[in-house]
Design a protein around this motif. Structure first.
Motif: not given
Length: 181
Positions: A43-61
């Motif tokens: 569950a922690k890994v999934k949460k971290d992946m989701k957070t990183n995915e959001g951060t990555l999307t924000e960085r790309l934008e």
């Protein structure tokens, strides 16, 4: 969960309780603590992946926006260069420059070039018009030598229209010929 799923290959129809117990004893089940810890870690890994995915999307934008800003800035400089190169002052083109600059370099250059050409043509037409108006106001030099002054006798030989013309064109010479008493 059904017994068939739990026993897998060891399951047979009509198994007795002892056969089921034996089949279950041969299975390696995970204890509850290990299962809970693994589930928590997952569950922690999934949460971290989701957070990183959001951060990555924000960085790309953010990077996309930065690239767009730099592109607009470069296109703005190119358009200003085109306009200034065709004789337009900075004060003149600054009033509309932001309106013609886009992220498309080709379109920006095309519009700036068209405006510069129109400005240049208008400037040349205005200059030619002023030159023409100035040339129209300049009188052609007289064919008579400058030393030949009008005499009363020569003035008397002129027609009335010529005398009026001479008086209007040369008021100083006329006054010298006919001083007021």
């Amino acid at each position: 969960m059904e017994l068939r799923d739990l026993l897998g290959e060891d399951y047979r129809e009509g198994m007795t309780a002892e056969e089921i117990a034996t089949a279950l004893s041969n299975k390696n089940f995970v204890n509850k603590e290990t299962f809970d810890k693994t589930a928590s870690d997952l569950a922690k890994v999934k949460k971290d992946m989701k957070t990183n995915e959001g951060t990555l999307t924000e960085r790309l934008e953010a990077q996309r926006q930065q690239i767009e800003q730099l592109t607009v800035k470069a296109n703005r400089q190119e358009a200003a260069s085109i306009l200034a190169g065709n004789g337009m002052t900075k004060e003149a083109y600054e009033t509309f420059l932001d309106g013609i600059v886009t992220t498309d370099a080709e379109q920006t250059t095309s519009v700036a070039t068209a405006i510069a050409a129109a400005f240049k043509a208008y400037g040349e037409a205005t200059a030619n018009k002023v030159k023409g108006e100035l040339a129209a106001g300049v009188k052609a030099p007289s064919q008579a030598p400058a030393e030949t002054a009008m005499t009363k006798e020569a003035f008397g030989k002129l027609t009335f229209a010529e005398q009026v013309q001479f008086k209007n064109d040369n008021p100083t010479e006329y006054a010298a010929l006919f001083p007021k008493a």
